[in-house]
Scaffold this motif. Structure first.
Motif, mmCIF file in Angstrom:
data_model
loop_
_atom_site.group_PDB
_atom_site.id
_atom_site.type_symbol
_atom_site.label_atom_id
_atom_site.label_comp_id
_atom_site.label_asym_id
_atom_site.label_seq_id
_atom_site.Cartn_x
_atom_site.Cartn_y
_atom_site.Cartn_z
ATOM 1 N N ARG A 55 5.077 2.382 -1.250
ATOM 2 C CA ARG A 55 4.662 1.786 -2.528
ATOM 3 C C ARG A 55 5.903 1.596 -3.388
ATOM 4 N NH1 ARG A 55 -0.687 3.334 -5.590
ATOM 5 N NH2 ARG A 55 -1.331 1.797 -4.086
ATOM 6 N N ASP B 76 2.628 -2.741 -2.141
ATOM 7 C CA ASP B 76 2.558 -1.841 -0.996
ATOM 8 C C ASP B 76 3.020 -2.592 0.245
ATOM 9 O OD1 ASP B 76 1.412 0.177 -2.533
ATOM 10 O OD2 ASP B 76 -0.632 -0.411 -2.027
ATOM 11 N N SER C 277 -1.406 -3.562 -4.923
ATOM 12 C CA SER C 277 -2.364 -2.454 -4.882
ATOM 13 C C SER C 277 -3.612 -2.731 -5.717
ATOM 14 C CB SER C 277 -1.710 -1.159 -5.349
ATOM 15 O OG SER C 277 -1.264 -1.289 -6.686
#
Length: 69
Positions: A14, A25, A38
């Motif tokens: 991440r 991500d 995300s």
């Protein structure tokens, strides 16, 4: 790549700078790399190994032009 979603990723990273839980991500699968936001994980960009390596090389060589705001 639909088949890579059925496998577990080898690793996921991440981004270190996130705002309001909106992060990038990157997930490594056996035959591909997938990138997603995300906040919307159902929409991904999928890259072959060769394409991903080319992208990373271009970033490292400063040959990728990113738009400025």
């Amino acid at each position: 790549m639909e088949e890579s979603r059925n496998n577990c990723p080898i690793w996921t990273r991440r981004s270190s700078r996130c705002q309001n839980d909106h992060c990038v991500d990157v997930s490594r699968y056996p035959a591909s790399v997938e990138v997603c936001n995300s906040a919307n994980p159902d929409t991904t960009l999928s890259f072959t190994d060769d394409s991903w390596r080319s992208f990373l090389r271009a970033l490292g060589n400063n040959t990728v032009r990113l738009p400025y705001k």
